[in-house]
Design a protein around this motif. Structure first.
Motif, short mmCIF file in Angstrom:
data_model
loop_
_atom_site.label_atom_id
_atom_site.label_comp_id
_atom_site.label_asym_id
_atom_site.label_seq_id
_atom_site.Cartn_x
_atom_site.Cartn_y
_atom_site.Cartn_z
N LEU A 138 0.82 -1.21 0.00
CA LEU A 138 0.00 0.00 0.00
C LEU A 138 0.85 1.26 0.00
O LEU A 138 0.49 2.28 -0.61
N ARG A 139 2.02 1.21 0.68
CA ARG A 139 2.91 2.38 0.63
C ARG A 139 3.49 2.55 -0.77
O ARG A 139 3.66 3.69 -1.25
N ALA A 140 3.78 1.45 -1.45
CA ALA A 140 4.23 1.54 -2.84
C ALA A 140 3.11 2.09 -3.72
O ALA A 140 3.36 2.87 -4.65
N ALA A 141 1.87 1.73 -3.41
CA ALA A 141 0.73 2.26 -4.17
C ALA A 141 0.64 3.77 -4.02
O ALA A 141 0.37 4.50 -4.98
N ALA A 142 0.90 4.27 -2.81
CA ALA A 142 0.87 5.72 -2.59
C ALA A 142 1.97 6.41 -3.39
O ALA A 142 1.75 7.50 -3.94
N ARG A 143 3.12 5.79 -3.47
CA ARG A 143 4.22 6.39 -4.23
C ARG A 143 3.91 6.45 -5.72
O ARG A 143 4.50 7.26 -6.45
N GLY A 197 -1.68 15.55 -7.60
CA GLY A 197 -3.09 15.82 -7.85
C GLY A 197 -3.93 14.57 -7.96
O GLY A 197 -5.16 14.66 -8.05
N GLY A 198 -3.28 13.39 -7.96
CA GLY A 198 -4.00 12.13 -8.09
C GLY A 198 -4.46 11.58 -6.75
O GLY A 198 -4.18 12.13 -5.68
N ARG A 199 -5.14 10.44 -6.80
CA ARG A 199 -5.75 9.87 -5.61
C ARG A 199 -5.40 8.39 -5.44
O ARG A 199 -5.22 7.68 -6.43
N LEU A 200 -5.38 7.97 -4.19
CA LEU A 200 -5.25 6.56 -3.82
C LEU A 200 -6.55 6.15 -3.14
O LEU A 200 -6.96 6.78 -2.15
N LEU A 201 -7.19 5.12 -3.67
CA LEU A 201 -8.43 4.60 -3.10
C LEU A 201 -8.18 3.18 -2.61
O LEU A 201 -7.82 2.30 -3.40
N ILE A 202 -8.37 2.97 -1.32
CA ILE A 202 -8.21 1.65 -0.72
C ILE A 202 -9.56 1.24 -0.15
O ILE A 202 -10.16 1.97 0.65
N VAL A 203 -10.08 0.10 -0.57
CA VAL A 203 -11.31 -0.46 -0.03
C VAL A 203 -11.00 -1.87 0.45
O VAL A 203 -10.44 -2.69 -0.31
N GLU A 204 -11.35 -2.17 1.72
CA GLU A 204 -11.03 -3.47 2.30
C GLU A 204 -12.23 -3.98 3.10
O GLU A 204 -13.10 -3.21 3.50
N HIS A 205 -12.23 -5.28 3.34
CA HIS A 205 -13.24 -5.85 4.23
C HIS A 205 -13.02 -5.31 5.64
O HIS A 205 -11.91 -5.33 6.16
N PRO A 250 -10.11 1.57 9.11
CA PRO A 250 -9.65 2.54 8.10
C PRO A 250 -8.63 3.51 8.68
O PRO A 250 -7.72 3.94 7.98
N GLN A 251 -8.77 3.87 9.97
CA GLN A 251 -7.79 4.76 10.60
C GLN A 251 -6.43 4.07 10.70
O GLN A 251 -5.39 4.71 10.48
N GLU A 252 -6.43 2.77 11.01
CA GLU A 252 -5.16 2.03 11.07
C GLU A 252 -4.52 1.93 9.69
O GLU A 252 -3.30 2.03 9.54
N THR A 253 -5.36 1.73 8.66
CA THR A 253 -4.82 1.67 7.30
C THR A 253 -4.19 2.99 6.90
O THR A 253 -3.10 3.03 6.33
N LEU A 254 -4.88 4.09 7.20
CA LEU A 254 -4.33 5.40 6.89
C LEU A 254 -3.00 5.62 7.61
O LEU A 254 -2.03 6.10 7.01
#
Length: 553
Positions: free
Chosen positions: A470-475, A480-488, A507-511
């Protein structure tokens, strides 16, 4: 764009023809790149005329409006020049390699060339400086603006008399300068005399100006004939150097028995003799005004789309037969069975790949046919751009995104999933917008920056370095772009008996695990979303989805 960016169509030229063709293609959900050199033929003119609903609009304003319109349909427009375009043999239908002057390289299934023409003016001093203002050639483009003025017509070709008679409709003060033209036939001389058009013999040396206005025409003899505007007949030379590398050249365009220019021949739809190469506007139709060029571009765009539809249909039929007969799977650029961009060998843990391949192989189909609802909500409110779909599975999200105009890089570790996704994309006619790639995210993350990075339920029952991925996804998110994470957020009711003690991060822990710099990122949503869902065997139950949406500043 990177070396392996792919499009259904690259349009070379961003004038009326090119943008009109791009609009037709974009509205047909094609992946389109327009490369515009920024030198439209009518740039010197103050206004566009005889273009219904756009009468009197400055050319720059017309093109700015057109760019904004095509952008609404996912068309990408870049300022630049195409240096070369070459055919390539590719079983996936990417027929052309296109190189831009800034070093970027893209690939395309089809090319639409709308590079226009160059007006080669007679060698008379001062003409070029006044071109498009009071040195004119088309009475329909500029005639009204010089009505009732003293107009001169410079005879350099077979259309001079016709041109003089057309301008005579707009003013009763027209002079034809014989210049270097041969003597007039008796019939034409009589026509001019009958309409009151005076003929002035002798070669023309220059046009005279005063205070940024044309005031007269000076003959080689030194005589100056007062005029307020001059009409000329340029030689029309199609801008077609790019096409030489594709085996296309120009041919002479003959009018009244005299060569008046050179153009690229094509059929009425814009198709050239080279499959996949189309032309529209002044590069093929030397007499096209702006509105006619726009119409030609639209017509060519529709023809290109029809050709692509036929190709997509053939692929869909082949995919259906392959699935029915158990033959080799269909792939798309970068799909399973190929190496990632750059040709490097795949970095894949075979145990991980085997697990996911067996999971997908256990069912004929996992995909419900619907995209993930949170992705639809978020991406549906954004202008289409580039998106990275992590863990694309059988392609549901990627296909939905492509249909909305996004250019998708979709990755997964499972060959089975990617092959299914590629076949579905082919059947949906969106292969040109999706680049399927095989990546084991624990070892190999895709290159590039994206307007949206989507991680939909990127959770694994086997060992998986979730936080690092997920940190690689943020990089990978562009400015101006966005990262969208959806999890169970919790185990579905129908699965709790099998996994009673599974813990899901909030979600707070993921952030927090992303460790984002607050000065560089803006948090848009962090929440648990409750909804009703349906299980694999038709069970219904209450579900919790954890959602994190952040935007890079």
């Amino acid at each position: 764009m990177t070396h392996d960016s792919t499009y259904d169509v690259v349009v070379v030229g961003g004038g009326a023809a090119g943008l009109s063709g791009a609009l037709a293609l974009g509205r047909s959900r094609r992946a389109v790149l327009v490369v515009d050199g920024g030198a439209p033929r009518n740039a010197p003119a103050g206004h566009v005329h005889n273009f219904l609903t756009n009468e009197g609009v400055p050319p720059a304003e017309l093109y700015a409006t057109a760019r904004a319109e095509v952008a609404r349909y996912g068309v990408e427009v870049v300022d630049g020049t195409v240096l070369t375009a070459h055919r390539r043999d590719d079983p996936d239908g990417l027929r052309f390699d296109v190189e831009l002057a800034d070093g970027r390289r893209v690939r395309a299934r089809q090319l639409l060339v709308t590079t226009g023409l160059v007006d080669e003016l007679p060698d008379v001093a001062g003409l070029a400086e006044r071109w498009g203002r009071d040195v004119l050639h088309c009475p329909y483009c500029h005639g009204w603006e010089v009505r009732d003025r003293a107009v001169g017509v410079l005879a350099t070709g077979p259309t001079a008399v016709h041109q003089a008679l057309l301008f005579r409709q707009l003013t009763d003060d027209v002079v034809l300068f014989a210049h270097t033209a041969p003597p007039l036939p008796a019939e034409q001389a009589e026509q001019l005399a009958a309409r009151g058009v005076r003929v002035v013999e002798g070669a023309v040396a220059a046009v005279e100006t005063a205070g940024d206005r044309l005031t007269g025409v000076r003959l080689v003899s030194g005589e100056v004939v007062a005029r307020q505007a001059v009409a000329v007949a340029p030689r029309f030379q199609a801008r077609a150097d790019l096409l030489a590398g594709l085996g296309l050249g120009t041919v002479d365009f003959v009018m009244a028995g005299q060569v008046v220019g050179a153009h690229v021949p094509a059929d009425p739809t814009g198709a050239t003799s080279v499959p996949g190469v189309w032309v529209a506007g002044n590069v093929t139709d030397l007499g096209a005004t702006v509105v006619v060029a726009a119409a030609g571009g639209m017509k060519a765009g529709a023809a290109v789309n029809a050709d692509l539809v036929a190709e997509d249909t053939d692929r869909a039929v082949a995919a259906r037969r392959a699935a029915r007969d158990g033959t080799a799977p269909v792939t798309t650029p970068g799909a399973a069975g190929t190496t990632p961009s750059g040709g490097a060998p795949e970095a894949v843990d075979e145990e991980t790949a085997r697990y996911w391949d067996e999971l997908y192989a256990a069912r004929e189909r996992y995909w419900s046919g619907r995209a993930n609802p949170h992705l639809v909500t978020v991406a549906g409110a954004l202008p289409p751009g580039t998106v990275l779909d992590l863990g694309c599975g059988e392609g549901g999200d990627a296909i939905w995104l492509a249909r909305q105009g996004w250019r998708v890089t979709a990755v997964d570790v499972s060959r089975t999933a990617l092959d299914r996704a590629a076949a579905e994309a082919s059947a949906a006619g969106v292969t040109g917008r999706i680049d399927f790639r095989r990546h084991d995210l624990t070892r190999d993350f895709p290159d590039g920056r994206f307007d949206l990075v989507s991680a939909q339920f990127l959770q694994s029952p086997i060992e998986f370095p979730r936080d690092e991925v997920l940190r690689a996804a943020a990089r990978a998110v562009a400015p101006g772009g966005r990262l969208l994470i959806v999890e169970h957020g919790e185990m579905p009711p129908w699965a709790r008996a099998h996994h009673p003690e599974t813990h899901f991060p909030t979600p707070q822990e993921t952030l927090a695990s992303l460790a984002l710099d607050p000065d560089a990122w803006h948090t848009e949503r962090v929440e648990a979303v409750h909804r009703e869902g349906t299980g694999p065997n038709g069970e219904t139950g209450h579900l919790v989805d954890n959602l994190v949406l952040v935007r890079r500043r």
